[in-house]
Design a protein around this motif. Structure first.
Motif, PDB file in Angstrom:
ATOM      1  N   ALA A  92       2.367   1.730  -3.383  1.00 32.76           N
ATOM      2  CA  ALA A  92       1.435   2.203  -4.257  1.00 32.76           C
ATOM      3  C   ALA A  92       0.890   3.839  -4.187  1.00 32.76           C
ATOM      4  O   ALA A  92       0.703   4.401  -5.053  1.00 32.76           O
ATOM      5  CB  ALA A  92       0.169   1.471  -4.117  1.00 32.76           C
ATOM      6  N   LEU A  93       0.755   4.263  -2.928  1.00 31.30           N
ATOM      7  CA  LEU A  93       0.657   5.634  -2.645  1.00 31.30           C
ATOM      8  C   LEU A  93       1.812   6.428  -3.230  1.00 31.30           C
ATOM      9  O   LEU A  93       1.322   7.523  -3.616  1.00 31.30           O
ATOM     10  CB  LEU A  93       0.471   5.699  -0.969  1.00 31.30           C
ATOM     11  CG  LEU A  93      -0.917   5.133  -0.357  1.00 31.30           C
ATOM     12  CD1 LEU A  93      -0.935   5.363   0.986  1.00 31.30           C
ATOM     13  CD2 LEU A  93      -1.798   6.106  -1.044  1.00 31.30           C
TER      14      LEU A  93
ATOM     15  N   GLU B 169       0.820  -1.194   0.086  1.00 29.23           N
ATOM     16  CA  GLU B 169       0.153   0.273   0.007  1.00 29.23           C
ATOM     17  C   GLU B 169       0.853   1.174  -0.039  1.00 29.23           C
ATOM     18  O   GLU B 169       0.410   2.059  -0.583  1.00 29.23           O
ATOM     19  CB  GLU B 169      -0.916   0.026   1.080  1.00 29.23           C
ATOM     20  CG  GLU B 169      -1.972  -1.248   1.242  1.00 29.23           C
ATOM     21  CD  GLU B 169      -2.635  -1.433   2.436  1.00 29.23           C
ATOM     22  OE1 GLU B 169      -2.530  -0.410   3.227  1.00 29.23           O
ATOM     23  OE2 GLU B 169      -3.467  -2.450   2.638  1.00 29.23           O
TER      24      GLU B 169
ATOM     25  N   GLU C  85       1.350   6.629  -6.852  1.00 30.64           N
ATOM     26  CA  GLU C  85       0.083   7.634  -7.031  1.00 30.64           C
ATOM     27  C   GLU C  85       0.390   9.204  -6.811  1.00 30.64           C
ATOM     28  O   GLU C  85      -0.120   9.981  -7.644  1.00 30.64           O
ATOM     29  CB  GLU C  85      -1.025   7.109  -6.298  1.00 30.64           C
ATOM     30  CG  GLU C  85      -1.643   5.946  -6.631  1.00 30.64           C
ATOM     31  CD  GLU C  85      -2.710   5.138  -5.846  1.00 30.64           C
ATOM     32  OE1 GLU C  85      -2.910   5.779  -4.724  1.00 30.64           O
ATOM     33  OE2 GLU C  85      -3.193   4.105  -6.149  1.00 30.64           O
ATOM     34  N   ASP C  86       1.191   9.348  -5.650  1.00 30.05           N
ATOM     35  CA  ASP C  86       1.444  10.836  -5.326  1.00 30.05           C
ATOM     36  C   ASP C  86       2.279  11.406  -6.661  1.00 30.05           C
ATOM     37  O   ASP C  86       2.355  12.602  -6.668  1.00 30.05           O
ATOM     38  CB  ASP C  86       2.259  10.847  -4.220  1.00 30.05           C
ATOM     39  CG  ASP C  86       1.247  10.751  -2.844  1.00 30.05           C
ATOM     40  OD1 ASP C  86       0.098  10.810  -3.171  1.00 30.05           O
ATOM     41  OD2 ASP C  86       1.799  10.457  -1.777  1.00 30.05           O
ATOM     42  N   GLU C  87       3.095  10.467  -7.347  1.00 30.69           N
ATOM     43  CA  GLU C  87       3.702  10.991  -8.487  1.00 30.69           C
ATOM     44  C   GLU C  87       3.083  10.899  -9.837  1.00 30.69           C
ATOM     45  O   GLU C  87       3.751  11.259 -10.938  1.00 30.69           O
ATOM     46  CB  GLU C  87       5.177  10.299  -8.432  1.00 30.69           C
ATOM     47  CG  GLU C  87       6.033  10.559  -7.304  1.00 30.69           C
ATOM     48  CD  GLU C  87       6.766  11.892  -7.076  1.00 30.69           C
ATOM     49  OE1 GLU C  87       6.707  12.775  -7.969  1.00 30.69           O
ATOM     50  OE2 GLU C  87       6.617  12.367  -6.021  1.00 30.69           O
ATOM     51  N   GLY C  88       1.737  10.760  -9.762  1.00 28.56           N
ATOM     52  CA  GLY C  88       1.023  10.730 -10.677  1.00 28.56           C
ATOM     53  C   GLY C  88       0.969   9.435 -11.692  1.00 28.56           C
ATOM     54  O   GLY C  88       0.346   9.220 -12.735  1.00 28.56           O
ATOM     55  N   TYR C  89       1.345   8.320 -11.144  1.00 34.74           N
ATOM     56  CA  TYR C  89       1.476   6.900 -11.842  1.00 34.74           C
ATOM     57  C   TYR C  89       0.017   6.432 -11.292  1.00 34.74           C
ATOM     58  O   TYR C  89      -0.413   6.688 -10.181  1.00 34.74           O
ATOM     59  CB  TYR C  89       2.558   6.244 -11.408  1.00 34.74           C
ATOM     60  CG  TYR C  89       3.900   6.656 -11.986  1.00 34.74           C
ATOM     61  CD1 TYR C  89       4.232   6.516 -13.210  1.00 34.74           C
ATOM     62  CD2 TYR C  89       4.809   7.459 -11.320  1.00 34.74           C
ATOM     63  CE1 TYR C  89       5.421   6.929 -13.893  1.00 34.74           C
ATOM     64  CE2 TYR C  89       5.867   8.041 -11.858  1.00 34.74           C
ATOM     65  CZ  TYR C  89       6.129   7.888 -12.956  1.00 34.74           C
ATOM     66  OH  TYR C  89       7.369   8.424 -13.506  1.00 34.74           O
ATOM     67  N   THR C  90      -0.310   5.364 -12.047  1.00 39.33           N
ATOM     68  CA  THR C  90      -1.355   4.543 -11.729  1.00 39.33           C
ATOM     69  C   THR C  90      -1.016   3.194 -11.414  1.00 39.33           C
ATOM     70  O   THR C  90      -0.693   2.148 -12.287  1.00 39.33           O
ATOM     71  CB  THR C  90      -2.619   4.483 -12.685  1.00 39.33           C
ATOM     72  OG1 THR C  90      -2.927   5.729 -12.972  1.00 39.33           O
ATOM     73  CG2 THR C  90      -3.644   3.625 -12.122  1.00 39.33           C
ATOM     74  N   PRO C  91      -0.605   2.705 -10.529  1.00 36.78           N
ATOM     75  CA  PRO C  91       0.278   1.381 -10.269  1.00 36.78           C
ATOM     76  C   PRO C  91      -0.903   0.077 -10.103  1.00 36.78           C
ATOM     77  O   PRO C  91      -2.128   0.602  -9.755  1.00 36.78           O
ATOM     78  CB  PRO C  91       0.848   1.412  -8.782  1.00 36.78           C
ATOM     79  CG  PRO C  91       0.062   2.347  -7.963  1.00 36.78           C
ATOM     80  CD  PRO C  91      -0.555   3.435  -9.133  1.00 36.78           C
TER      81      PRO C  91
END
Length: 78
Positions: free
Chosen positions: A14-15, A11, A18-24
């Motif tokens: 993943a966070l 998790e 996501e914070d960097e603009g990626y969709t893991p």
């Protein structure tokens, strides 16, 4: 693609992405992971070498055959 069996680490990774603009894409079922990777075609794979009941190095070799994505090995030891 994140392949990590420890929920807290999975998790957090993943966070961070996501914070960097990626969709893991997070793998939680570790059966036939190379097929999952071939279907999803990730740009990068974060692979826990210490998966329960799996040889992470063999899994890495199978992933390299399934997809051209780079694999970064991650592991944690106390």
């Amino acid at each position: 693609m994140i392949i990590e069996d420890e929920p807290a680490i999975r998790e957090e990774l993943a966070l961070l992405l996501e914070d960097e603009g990626y969709t893991p894409l997070v793998i939680t079922k570790f059966t036939d992971v190379p097929s999952q990777a071939a279907q999803e075609r990730p740009y990068l794979i974060l692979l826990d070498i210490g998966l329960p009941g799996k040889d992470g190095f063999s899994l890495c070799a199978a992933l390299r055959k399934a997809v051209p994505a780079p694999v970064i090995s991650i592991t944690f030891h106390l």
